[in-house]
Structure formats: structure tokens, C-alpha cells
Design a protein around this motif. Structure first.
Motif, PDB file in Angstrom:
ATOM      1  N   MET A   1       0.890  -1.272   0.047  1.00 13.19           N
ATOM      2  CA  MET A   1      -0.051   0.000  -0.024  1.00 13.19           C
ATOM      3  C   MET A   1       0.925   1.403  -0.148  1.00 13.19           C
ATOM      4  SD  MET A   1      -3.131   0.927   2.595  1.00 13.19           S
ATOM      5  CE  MET A   1      -2.200   0.519   3.862  1.00 13.19           C
ATOM      6  N   ASN A   2       0.592   2.237  -0.543  1.00 17.25           N
ATOM      7  CA  ASN A   2       1.284   3.385  -0.881  1.00 17.25           C
ATOM      8  C   ASN A   2       0.429   4.222  -0.666  1.00 17.25           C
ATOM      9  OD1 ASN A   2       3.270   4.969  -1.476  1.00 17.25           O
ATOM     10  ND2 ASN A   2       3.558   4.590  -3.647  1.00 17.25           N
ATOM     11  N   THR A   8      -4.903   5.980  -0.866  1.00 13.51           N
ATOM     12  CA  THR A   8      -4.121   4.797  -0.658  1.00 13.51           C
ATOM     13  C   THR A   8      -4.251   4.326  -2.185  1.00 13.51           C
ATOM     14  OG1 THR A   8      -6.044   3.327  -0.184  1.00 13.51           O
ATOM     15  CG2 THR A   8      -4.454   4.016   1.596  1.00 13.51           C
ATOM     16  N   VAL A  11      -0.619  -1.223  -4.915  1.00 16.37           N
ATOM     17  CA  VAL A  11       0.631  -1.855  -5.337  1.00 16.37           C
ATOM     18  C   VAL A  11       0.817  -3.228  -4.924  1.00 16.37           C
ATOM     19  CG1 VAL A  11       1.358   0.696  -5.297  1.00 16.37           C
ATOM     20  CG2 VAL A  11       1.872  -0.849  -3.255  1.00 16.37           C
ATOM     21  N   ARG A  12       1.845  -3.884  -5.962  1.00 19.23           N
ATOM     22  CA  ARG A  12       2.390  -4.909  -5.334  1.00 19.23           C
ATOM     23  C   ARG A  12       3.447  -4.775  -4.432  1.00 19.23           C
ATOM     24  NH1 ARG A  12       5.257  -7.582  -9.747  1.00 19.23           N
ATOM     25  NH2 ARG A  12       5.408  -5.561 -10.962  1.00 19.23           N
ATOM     26  N   SER A  13       3.034  -5.589  -3.497  1.00 19.02           N
ATOM     27  CA  SER A  13       4.147  -5.389  -2.221  1.00 19.02           C
ATOM     28  C   SER A  13       5.596  -6.240  -2.640  1.00 19.02           C
ATOM     29  CB  SER A  13       3.418  -6.341  -1.032  1.00 19.02           C
ATOM     30  OG  SER A  13       4.329  -6.183   0.073  1.00 19.02           O
ATOM     31  N   ARG A  14       6.349  -5.575  -1.966  1.00 19.16           N
ATOM     32  CA  ARG A  14       7.805  -6.269  -1.917  1.00 19.16           C
ATOM     33  C   ARG A  14       8.019  -7.065  -0.700  1.00 19.16           C
ATOM     34  NH1 ARG A  14      11.398  -3.426  -5.567  1.00 19.16           N
ATOM     35  NH2 ARG A  14      10.696  -1.826  -6.401  1.00 19.16           N
ATOM     36  N   GLY A  25      -0.053  -7.227  -1.695  1.00 19.43           N
ATOM     37  CA  GLY A  25      -0.525  -6.079  -2.098  1.00 19.43           C
ATOM     38  C   GLY A  25      -2.207  -5.741  -1.900  1.00 19.43           C
ATOM     39  N   PHE A  29      -3.824  -3.436   0.990  1.00 18.47           N
ATOM     40  CA  PHE A  29      -4.748  -2.313   0.470  1.00 18.47           C
ATOM     41  C   PHE A  29      -6.051  -2.277   1.314  1.00 18.47           C
ATOM     42  CE2 PHE A  29      -8.105  -0.718  -2.281  1.00 18.47           C
ATOM     43  CZ  PHE A  29      -7.354   0.866  -2.652  1.00 18.47           C
ATOM     44  N   ASP A  66       5.366  -1.604  -5.315  1.00 19.57           N
ATOM     45  CA  ASP A  66       5.819  -0.442  -4.496  1.00 19.57           C
ATOM     46  C   ASP A  66       6.929   0.248  -4.663  1.00 19.57           C
ATOM     47  OD1 ASP A  66       5.351   0.843  -2.018  1.00 19.57           O
ATOM     48  OD2 ASP A  66       5.797  -0.811  -0.565  1.00 19.57           O
ATOM     49  N   GLY A  67       6.872   1.298  -4.749  1.00 18.17           N
ATOM     50  CA  GLY A  67       8.048   2.363  -4.619  1.00 18.17           C
ATOM     51  C   GLY A  67       8.137   2.716  -6.348  1.00 18.17           C
TER      52      GLY A  67
END
Length: 86
Positions: A1-2, A8, A11-14, A25, A29, A66-67
Motif C-alpha cells: 500500500m502506498n 491509498t 501496489v504489488r508488495s515487496r 498488495g 490495501f 511498491d515504490g
């Protein structure tokens, strides 16, 4: 989550990823448990005859990591539009 401007963004989580970070992700979210999301994706994939796997692949292509600001699909489209003639 970004977080961007108080909103919000999916995003795909790292962190906590097993394959591409889609389930992690989505879980982040919506505030759900990642294991629950993985089980639901697995059940939908089996019941739908593989459509869940196709949906997962589409999500992998269109949801950015993410990022990062752009997804894989956006990067490919951008390269196609701005590519030099060959």
C-alpha cells in the motif's frame, strides 16, 4: 500500500510476497490477512478452471510494484510509443 496525497494506491508488495506480490498488495490495501487472500485466489482459480490465474497475471502486469510509479504494462506501452524506428 502506498499513500499519495492522503489516498491509498494498490501496489504489488515487496514484503511478504510469494510470487509477484499481488496477494500481499491486495491484503495490505484492504487490511485483510494475506493468507485469506491467497486461499481465495487459489479457490477461485480451481473453481473457474484457471481464470483466477489469468486474473493474477493481468494484475501482475497492470499493478505497479511498491515504490515505482509505473506498471510493467505501462512501461511496455511507453517503450512501444517512444521506441526508435528500427
Amino acid at each position: 500500500m502506498n499513500a499519495t496525497n492522503g489516498t491509498t494506491v494498490l501496489v504489488r508488495s515487496r514484503k511478504g510476497r510469494m510470487v509477484a506480490g499481488i496477494c500481499a498488495g491486495v491484503a495490505g490495501f484492504f487490511g485483510w490477512d494475506v493468507t485469506l487472500v491467497r486461499v481465495v485466489v487459489a479457490i477461485v482459480s480451481v473453481i473457474s478452471g484457471g481464470t483466477g490465474v489469468l486474473a493474477y497475471l493481468v494484475a501482475w502486469a497492470v499493478i505497479p510494484v511498491d515504490g515505482e510509479k509505473t506498471s510493467i504494462a505501462e512501461d511496455l506501452i511507453s517503450k512501444t510509443r517512444h521506441g526508435s524506428p528500427g
